[in-house]
Design a protein around this motif. Structure first.
Motif, short mmCIF file in Angstrom:
data_model
loop_
_atom_site.label_atom_id
_atom_site.label_comp_id
_atom_site.label_asym_id
_atom_site.label_seq_id
_atom_site.Cartn_x
_atom_site.Cartn_y
_atom_site.Cartn_z
N GLY A 43 0.82 -1.21 0.00
CA GLY A 43 0.00 0.00 0.00
C GLY A 43 0.84 1.24 0.00
N ALA A 44 0.84 1.97 1.12
CA ALA A 44 1.62 3.21 1.21
C ALA A 44 2.04 3.48 2.65
N GLY B 200 3.83 6.78 3.37
CA GLY B 200 3.12 7.93 2.83
C GLY B 200 3.35 9.22 3.56
N THR C 165 -0.45 5.07 11.37
CA THR C 165 -0.52 4.17 10.22
C THR C 165 -1.76 3.28 10.33
N TYR D 270 -1.37 1.94 5.08
CA TYR D 270 -0.91 3.26 4.64
C TYR D 270 -0.78 4.22 5.81
#
Length: 254
Positions: free
Chosen positions: A125-126, A129, A231, A244
């Protein structure tokens, strides 16, 4: 006449993740130096010679490559992932700093690659980020108390943490100790991602909360990403979860 030396990151192991620039730089070299499993990834041309060495011989490998480049050869030093992340670019620079004056006149360049934490993050995913850091858990080149202090500092500051070199046969206890430190600071539900050999046939991904994180799931082919308190995990029916870190971290309660 001095030759050339290029330090090249070959990515995490999937041939599709080698950049065109890296592929071209390796193809142009006459002599290739690297840790055995990494340099073996390269299919040699008729004009090329391979020099493989052990993982702990970075400075001697860099010195041998520089000596050959100084003789006029076109040399490539290869690393897995990105050559500038816990890899050979720093070793080459160190060898130049402490080596013969002539080595400073060699045409040296570094070609970036896809480092492990980016491959793992993209697969799940991320998680990177928002603000993050990368750390090596190896205490071969720095003492464990420094590693502990840095873990506490970055976890307290709210960084996502990507851990390289998390565990080995010679130091099987360090990742477990790192998790114990992080459990003192982070919520027990903070996601931990174990990304092993991402992009290769033996890839393995596991996600679990830091309160239950099992250090035995990691080996030296694993990059471990520990989220921050912000997160998140998005569960999806019939599909892997997405992990993410929100771009607006630190502002959710305002």
């Amino acid at each position: 006449m001095s030759g050339r030396l290029v330090v090249v990151g070959l990515g995490p192991g999937n041939p599709d993740q080698i950049t065109p620039e890296a592929r071209g730089a390796v193809g142009e070299a006459t002599d290739l130096f690297g840790y055995g499993p990494y340099v073996e990834r390269v299919e040699l041309g008729a004009h090329q010679t391979r020099y493989a060495s052990d993982n702990r011989e970075e400075i001697s490998r860099a010195s041998a490559a520089l000596e050959m480049a100084a003789s006029g050869r076109h040399v490539a030093v290869v690393s897995g992932g990105d050559a500038g992340v816990f890899a050979m670019a720093a070793a080459v620079c160190e060898a130049i700093e402490h080596g013969p004056q002539a080595w400073r006149g060699i045409d040296v360049s570094v070609v970036p690659g896809v480092t492990a934490m980016l491959a793992v993050a993209a697969r799940i995913g991320a998680p990177l980020g928002h603000d993050f850091c990368a750390m090596s858990l190896s205490d071969n080149l720095k003492p464990w108390d420094v590693i502990e202090a840095r873990l506490r500092a970055v976890a307290t500051a709210g960084f996502v943490i990507a851990l390289y070199n998390p565990i080995s046969r010679g130091r099987p206890w360090q990742l477990g100790n790192a998790f114990e430190i992080l459990r003192e600071i982070l919520p027990a539900t903070t996601p931990v991602v174990f990304g092993r050999a991402v992009g290769r046939p033996d890839e393995r991904i596991a996600v679990m909360p830091v309160g239950e994180a099992d250090a035995t799931l990691a080996d030296m082919a694993t990059c471990v990403i520990i989220g921050s308190a912000e997160t998140r995990i998005i569960e999806r029916d019939g599909l892997p979860p997405l992990v993410y870190s929100p771009r607006s971290a630190g502002m959710l309660s305002r």
